[in-house]
Enzyme design. Structure first.
Site, PDB file in Angstrom:
ATOM      1  N   GLU A 293       0.874  -1.168   0.000  1.00  0.00           N
ATOM      2  CA  GLU A 293       0.000   0.000   0.000  1.00  0.00           C
ATOM      3  C   GLU A 293       0.909   1.214   0.000  1.00  0.00           C
ATOM      4  O   GLU A 293       1.806   1.328   0.832  1.00  0.00           O
ATOM      5  CB  GLU A 293      -0.919   0.014   1.218  1.00  0.00           C
ATOM      6  N   CYS A 327      -2.711   7.956   5.240  1.00  0.00           N
ATOM      7  CA  CYS A 327      -2.697   7.594   3.811  1.00  0.00           C
ATOM      8  C   CYS A 327      -3.998   8.020   3.139  1.00  0.00           C
ATOM      9  O   CYS A 327      -4.024   8.296   1.942  1.00  0.00           O
ATOM     10  CB  CYS A 327      -2.515   6.091   3.647  1.00  0.00           C
TER      11      CYS A 327
END
Length: 542
Positions: A293, A327
């Site tokens: 990720e 994020c």
């Protein structure tokens, strides 16, 4: 030995504690924070059964008080990384054969320990070294990590119970083996839960792991290792090494027993891993699993039918909680002209009410950014925005690193939808807004989709169901986690599996069965009960 088809406890999300001032939980957490803030921790390298202290150390400073030292961590040399590979291989012999229920019990115990005696310590470590306020630490380092551990056990049993059909005279079985080698876990500073989950999820499936936490997250990583040890995780299953990223990565990605990488971090670093793995592919025992990720440039888009106050709150929370260092944090917004005045007024009012300072004062909504590198990068963008004719800072824009790395929550309004801060990942408390003419809402959806390389999270706001359907369709590939009438942050394990595609990663959805499937190597077993004794088939008859 007795056997059974064991059922694990039903996973439920850990309740988030409120820590209201005056409550006992608030007093206990702040007392733990103050105690740890005034102590000195000495974080070793964890390899096998050893806690190695090399003497080559780096001090740990809270971002909100960077002149204060709370401890140090020891850095590994090449021989320590090679030793970690050796000890992981030794541990694998027993761990890969350990029954699933024994593995499950260890991580369920870790969850209960974190829910109880480790809770305040884990939260306080995250508050100190990662500058998270009370609530952000609670939902991350306590609740989300507990949820990862409990739900992953349940997902593991879902995988194991998925078995093939069997025809008459045979029994087909599916075996889920750990990977043949070790997994390299690389974790970021911004979520303690990610730091715990990335090594734990492959380990839960029977793998051995070498884990490199971010240098600015080592303090809470140390507590994670203590938690796993207290839960009974055998030595060598998860080995924690700190030090030069390039040295650690060079040794591990060039080893023949490298079996996979579990990564959260920047897109360029992940790209470099993929390139190295590709070059080395003929050297490995098996094709490695590559799970990552990476970056995000997450959006909020509002239609003229949206509620202005709901959009404003989504911006205030989605862009500025944990200083925009999630994020998933909203860092670009596309708002209709008809709603702009009301949204602008509400957001400015919210930001001016934010208190900023140390997490030790729980009335502070905003704390420091993680380090001097982040501070210099973000302040540079603010300075540039003040000069540019196509950008205007309508609130915030200040910064001060005299005590801690403090960046004021900032809203930039631009007339250029491709302005740099609309496209570039900043990872800080800055959101850039583009105001569009109401009748252009559908064209702006294309703009949202085509701006930048990322596709992690995004949010749309509208009270018109046809508009919601259109936006959902047009933005199908723009975000792996998509929110309708909500901010683009706050994914909950078991409810919104997390991950994105494009430049945001492999979209293997942390906290889900899909992620755990990457850490097993299936073997199909067919057993025939009465094998044939003649090669001839009926079609051969006259």
């Amino acid at each position: 030995m007795s056997n059974g088809f064991f059922k694990v406890p039903k996973a439920v999300n850990e309740p988030v504690r409120a820590y209201a001032p005056g409550t006992q939980e608030h007093k206990d957490l702040i007392a733990t924070y103050n105690k740890m803030f005034n102590e000195r921790v000495d974080v070793p390298i964890y390899i096998g059964s050893e806690e190695i202290r090399t003497g080559n150390t780096t001090d740990i400073h809270p971002p909100h008080d960077h002149k204060h030292t709370v401890g140090k961590y020891h850095k590994a040399e090449k021989e320590h990384i090679e030793l970690a590979v050796e000890k992981a291989a030794e541990a694998r012999v027993k761990w890969a054969k350990t029954s699933w229920e024994d593995r499950a019990a260890i991580f369920l115990k870790a969850a209960d320990l974190l829910a109880g005696p480790f809770r305040y310590r884990m939260n306080a470590a995250t508050m100190i070294a990662q500058s998270k306020n009370v609530m952000q630490a609670e939902i991350d380092s306590a609740c989300e990590l507990i949820d990862f551990l409990r739900f992953n056990v349940e997902f593991m049993t879902d995988i194991y119970t998925n078995q093939p059909e069997s025809s008459a005279g045979m029994w087909n079985r599916m075996q889920y083996r750990p990977l043949e080698g070790f997994v390299y876990a690389i974790t970021p500073f911004n979520f303690t839960a990610i730091a715990g989950n990335l090594p734990a999820s492959p380990a839960m499936m029977g793998n051995v792991v070498i884990w490199k936490p971010a240098r600015s997250q080592v303090y809470s990583a140390h507590v994670i290792m203590e938690l796993f040890k207290a839960a009974g995780l055998p030595d060598g299953v998860i080995n924690m090494v700190t030090g030069s990223s390039s040295t650690i990565t060079d040794v591990l990605l060039n080893h023949k027993d490298f079996a996979g990488v579990h990564f959260t971090g920047s897109t360029p670093v992940f790209d470099s891993f993929w390139e190295t793995i590709g070059k080395n592919v003929n050297h490995y025992r098996s094709y490695p699993r590559i799970v990552g990720e990476t970056g995000g440039k997450d959006f909020i888009w509002a239609h003229p039918s949206a509620d202005a106050q709901e959009v404003a709150t989504a911006i205030s929370r989605g862009a500025f909680e944990y200083q925009g260092q999630k994020c998933s944090a909203a860092s670009r917004a596309y708002l209709p002209k008809s709603l702009w005045a009301d949204i602008r007024e509400s957001v400015i009012k919210d930001i001016k009410s934010f208190k900023m300072g140390s997490p030790g004062d729980s009335s502070n909504f905003i704390n420091a950014v993680i380090d001097d590198r982040a501070f210099k990068k973000l302040s540079g963008y603010l300075d540039q925005a003040k000069k540019d004719s196509d950008a205007e800072i309508i609130v915030g824009g200040g910064y001060d690193d005299s005590v801690g790395y403090f960046i004021e929550p900032t809203v930039i309004v631009t007339t250029n939808p491709k302005y740099e801060t609309m496209c570039t990942e900043l990872f800080g408390p800055i959101i850039t807004i583009y105001v569009y003419e109401d009748d252009q809402w559908e064209d702006v959806l294309d703009l949202v989709d085509q701006t930048g390389e990322y596709a992690l999270t995004g949010a749309i706001f509208s009270r018109d169901r046809y508009v919601v359907a259109t936006a959902t369709d047009k933005l199908e590939n723009a975000a792996g986690n998509f929110y309708i009438n909500d901010k683009p942050t706050g994914a909950v394990v078991g409810q919104q599996p997390f991950g994105g595609a494009r430049g945001s990663g492999t979209n293997d959805k942390a906290g889900s069965v899909w992620n755990l499937l990457r850490w097993v190597s299936n073997r199909t077993i067919k057993e025939t009960f009465v094998p044939p004794k003649d090669y001839r088939y009926p079609f051969l008859g006259e």
